[in-house]
Design a protein around this motif. Structure first.
Motif, mmCIF file in Angstrom:
data_model
loop_
_atom_site.group_PDB
_atom_site.id
_atom_site.type_symbol
_atom_site.label_atom_id
_atom_site.label_comp_id
_atom_site.label_asym_id
_atom_site.label_seq_id
_atom_site.Cartn_x
_atom_site.Cartn_y
_atom_site.Cartn_z
ATOM 1 N N ALA A 313 1.089 -1.388 -0.235
ATOM 2 C CA ALA A 313 0.014 -0.583 -0.188
ATOM 3 C C ALA A 313 1.068 1.476 -0.558
ATOM 4 C CB ALA A 313 -1.305 -0.066 1.595
ATOM 5 N N GLY A 314 1.607 1.448 0.525
ATOM 6 C CA GLY A 314 2.740 2.185 0.496
ATOM 7 C C GLY A 314 3.953 2.271 -0.901
ATOM 8 N N ARG A 315 4.924 2.898 -1.031
ATOM 9 C CA ARG A 315 5.735 3.797 -2.165
ATOM 10 C C ARG A 315 7.228 2.879 -1.884
ATOM 11 N NH1 ARG A 315 2.792 6.907 -5.255
ATOM 12 N NH2 ARG A 315 4.543 7.687 -6.364
ATOM 13 N N ARG A 316 7.786 1.876 -1.010
ATOM 14 C CA ARG A 316 8.812 1.496 -1.215
ATOM 15 C C ARG A 316 9.222 0.844 -2.535
ATOM 16 N NH1 ARG A 316 12.627 0.358 2.493
ATOM 17 N NH2 ARG A 316 13.809 -1.369 2.402
ATOM 18 N N LEU A 317 10.339 2.161 -3.011
ATOM 19 C CA LEU A 317 11.453 1.569 -3.998
ATOM 20 C C LEU A 317 11.601 -0.349 -4.642
ATOM 21 C CD1 LEU A 317 12.608 2.393 -6.382
ATOM 22 C CD2 LEU A 317 14.691 2.525 -5.579
ATOM 23 N N THR A 318 10.895 -0.777 -4.517
ATOM 24 C CA THR A 318 11.033 -2.214 -5.577
ATOM 25 C C THR A 318 11.819 -2.403 -6.658
ATOM 26 O OG1 THR A 318 9.721 -2.269 -7.685
ATOM 27 C CG2 THR A 318 8.631 -2.616 -5.446
ATOM 28 N N LEU A 319 12.994 -3.742 -6.917
ATOM 29 C CA LEU A 319 13.761 -3.759 -8.312
ATOM 30 C C LEU A 319 12.933 -3.273 -9.023
ATOM 31 C CD1 LEU A 319 15.765 -7.459 -6.872
ATOM 32 C CD2 LEU A 319 16.734 -5.243 -7.202
ATOM 33 N N ALA A 320 12.037 -3.536 -9.718
ATOM 34 C CA ALA A 320 10.944 -3.664 -10.898
ATOM 35 C C ALA A 320 11.093 -1.254 -10.909
ATOM 36 C CB ALA A 320 10.068 -3.495 -11.351
ATOM 37 N N GLY A 321 10.658 -1.186 -9.624
ATOM 38 C CA GLY A 321 10.600 0.369 -9.710
ATOM 39 C C GLY A 321 11.468 0.500 -9.905
ATOM 40 N N ALA A 322 13.216 -0.029 -9.560
ATOM 41 C CA ALA A 322 14.307 0.995 -9.868
ATOM 42 C C ALA A 322 14.361 0.320 -11.269
ATOM 43 C CB ALA A 322 14.882 0.157 -8.987
ATOM 44 N N PHE A 323 14.462 -0.409 -11.981
ATOM 45 C CA PHE A 323 14.615 -0.292 -13.155
ATOM 46 C C PHE A 323 13.895 0.384 -14.044
ATOM 47 C CE2 PHE A 323 16.138 -4.701 -12.047
ATOM 48 C CZ PHE A 323 17.089 -4.347 -13.197
ATOM 49 N N ARG A 324 12.465 0.378 -13.635
ATOM 50 C CA ARG A 324 11.826 1.523 -13.932
ATOM 51 C C ARG A 324 12.040 2.818 -14.394
ATOM 52 N NH1 ARG A 324 4.676 1.422 -13.733
ATOM 53 N NH2 ARG A 324 4.831 2.837 -15.317
ATOM 54 N N LYS A 325 12.750 3.264 -12.846
ATOM 55 C CA LYS A 325 13.541 4.176 -12.980
ATOM 56 C C LYS A 325 14.465 4.968 -13.624
ATOM 57 C CE LYS A 325 14.814 7.033 -9.116
ATOM 58 N NZ LYS A 325 14.803 7.859 -7.134
ATOM 59 N N ALA A 326 14.841 4.124 -13.968
ATOM 60 C CA ALA A 326 16.356 3.891 -14.687
ATOM 61 C C ALA A 326 16.016 3.717 -16.291
ATOM 62 C CB ALA A 326 17.015 3.028 -14.007
ATOM 63 N N GLY A 327 14.774 3.362 -16.258
ATOM 64 C CA GLY A 327 14.202 3.426 -17.857
ATOM 65 C C GLY A 327 13.989 2.577 -18.488
ATOM 66 N N TRP A 328 14.015 1.282 -17.626
ATOM 67 C CA TRP A 328 13.715 -0.155 -18.334
ATOM 68 C C TRP A 328 12.741 -0.104 -18.982
ATOM 69 C CZ3 TRP A 328 18.609 0.362 -16.483
ATOM 70 C CH2 TRP A 328 19.014 -1.084 -16.714
ATOM 71 N N ARG A 329 11.904 -0.367 -19.454
ATOM 72 C CA ARG A 329 10.797 -1.135 -19.752
ATOM 73 C C ARG A 329 10.292 -2.210 -18.865
ATOM 74 N NH1 ARG A 329 6.996 -3.991 -23.199
ATOM 75 N NH2 ARG A 329 8.658 -4.307 -24.498
#
Length: 541
Positions: A313-329
């Motif tokens: 329910a929160g906004r913890r950075l996940t591995l997938a979120g880190a990849f997305r933030k760094a430009g990955w689809r």
């Protein structure tokens, strides 16, 4: 004839039956936990106390209330003991009254998928009716015993006092009928104390978890500093269902799995791949896979549904979120799902979500597994990797090795997979769960075969995929249930990183992971929540 016109013989039989009902139900939690009929040779203090109260209370309404309340407590304690036994066998811990309700619901879903929704509903209805009927029977038995003892009230109370004193002496002396099973029984009281303790532990655990979740060294890291060592790579995190240490070590089926791993390792080497392997300690056992998924992705130890609900329910950075933030689809593929994943985008950060309904599969289900693993890999290769694309990160949650492990699919020639209809004859080649689960050895054998199939599907995908920038992290989510892994099994699961680019493997040289796909008993063991930060650090600037 006696009062009410009931013959003495029938009255005596009724009283004896009532006594048996009351004492058996009072001792049932211990019988279930011990798994031995010797646990019936005990003195349940609850029966003594309730009968004494019924003899002392002058009002019939109060006696009825006490009888019903006591019966409900004894039946609930029995249900609690049964749930504890099932949970210990399936997930390695007793049912947690504070955090386990969603797990119970999901367990019903597994039963429904394995036996059919109608059969599962009928079973649930029968259990509910039995529980209500048992409360009524125990209540009536208490009242009947009290009525039989009331003409001898003084003698009965003296007997109750003596029984209580004997119980206390037995308790102090710690007399046992079996190891850990005292003669002085208070099963219902112990159930209440244990469940109340779970509530208290859950509250303390939540406070500790909240403190850990409040800090995140990677939360505010600029995108330019994230995952620089994997720029241009396609990264896949693949969870192999129920792939635990027992699959590769010291079990009746590990030799077959190890042979597949060694053979696959040779195939990968021939295609230019290198691998490093170790073990992670999962927060769950036997099931509840999403706790492992979220632990790996978030870097937090998520071992209960309560924690899962809180963190997602929160906004913890996940591995997938880190990849997305760094430009990955980012892509998720959860072939066990038939509905949109509620937290796939909002928490994990997946831009594309695949499931059983949108990957074009037209083949049969294999019990719980709606889509065979080989088809999942084939679809991913054809629709995500083979087409021109920007670098992507994907999580794939394989499902063919999910309980009940029957019937199982077989590998098809890669070009004949098509829309999956080529699998149509295969389910009929296996036996139904109702037959297989009569023999634990058969269950273990088919579990091993399911892991072999999942791993062979992985190797088939890798050797049929020409992507020099592909990086695969493959791991188990948890150990299989104790019927397969054994009562003393740990929570460790194998993990491997596979890549063609030597620089990817060099980045983790300091981890001391072992070469190849098969970690040895001396391979490093990390807690699963340590992986996110170490991965981000290894592949950072």
């Amino acid at each position: 004839m006696t009062r009410g016109g009931i013959p003495p013989r029938k009255r005596i039989i009724g009283t004896v039956v009532s006594a048996v009902v009351v004492f058996v139900v009072a001792l049932a939690p211990g019988l279930i936990a011990a798994g031995s009929p010797l646990a019936a040779l005990r003195l349940p203090i609850e029966c003594v106390v309730v009968l004494a109260l019924l003899l002392l209370l002058p009002w019939r309404g109060a006696r009825v209330a006490v009888a019903v309340g006591a019966a409900a407590l004894l039946v609930l304690a029995t249900v609690g003991a049964a749930l504890d036994r099932v949970f210990l066998a399936e997930v390695g811990r007793p049912f947690d009254v504070a955090t386990g309700w969603q797990e119970l619901t999901d367990g019903y879903g597994v039963v429904s998928d394995s036996t059919g929704s109608i059969a599962a509903f009928v079973l649930l209805l029968l259990v509910s009716v039995l529980a209500v009927g048992l409360v009524a029977a125990v209540s009536a038995s208490f009242l009947r015993l009290a009525s039989a003892l009331r003409p001898r009230r003084r003698a009965a109370l003296v007997g109750a006092t003596a029984a209580t004193a004997a119980w206390a002496v037995l308790s102090i002396a710690a007399v046992q009928v079996l190891s850990g099973v005292p003669v002085a029984a208070d099963d219902a009281v112990q159930q209440v104390v244990a469940k109340a303790g779970q509530v208290a532990v859950a509250a303390r655990d939540k406070a500790v978890f909240d403190r850990a979740a409040s800090t995140d060294p990677y939360a505010h890291l600029p995108a330019s500093d994230l995952l620089t060592g994997l720029r241009g790579k396609d990264v896949v995190v693949a969870f192999v269902e129920s792939y635990g240490r027992s699959a590769v070590q010291d079990s009746s089926f590990s030799a077959g799995v190890d042979a597949v791993l060694r053979r696959g390792e040779h195939q990968l080497t021939a295609h230019g791949y290198a691998e490093r392997s170790a073990f992670l300690t999962s927060p769950t056992f036997g099931g509840i896979s999403w706790l492992a998924h979220s632990t790996l992705q978030s870097g937090l130890w998520i071992d209960s549904q309560q924690k899962y609900d809180e963190v997602t329910a929160g906004r913890r950075l996940t591995l997938a979120g880190a990849f997305r933030k760094a430009g990955w689809r980012t892509v998720s593929d959860v072939p066990s799902d038939t509905k949109p994943w509620a937290v796939g985008s909002s928490f994990y950060g997946y831009g594309t979500e695949l499931n059983a309904t949108n990957v074009g599969y037209r083949g049969p289900a294999f019990s719980y597994a709606r889509v065979p693993d080989q088809y999942t890999w084939a679809y991913f290769q054809q629709h995500e990797l083979s087409r021109p694309h920007s670098p992507l990160m994907a999580e794939i949650d394989l499902v063919s090795s999910h309980t009940p492990w029957t019937p199982l699919p077989r590998l098809l020639p890669w070009r004949s997979i098509g829309d999956g209809s080529a699998y149509d004859p295969q389910p009929a080649e296996g036996q139904p769960p109702s037959v297989v689960w009569q023999d634990p050895r058969h269950v273990q054998q088919l579990y091993g075969q399911s892991i072999q199939y999942s791993l062979e599907s992985l190797f088939s995908f890798l050797t049929n995929t020409d992507d020099p920038n592909l990086v695969v992290v493959v791991l188990g989510d948890h150990q299989p249930a104790s019927v397969v892994s054994g009562a003393a099994a740990d929570h460790d699961v194998p993990i491997s990183i596979i890549a063609k680019d030597p620089a990817v493997i060099q980045r983790i040289g300091g981890w001391a992971w072992q070469p190849g796909m098969l970690p040895s008993p001396t391979a490093p063991v990390w807690r699963m929540d340590a992986f996110r930060d170490r991965f981000l650090q290894a592949y950072g600037p």
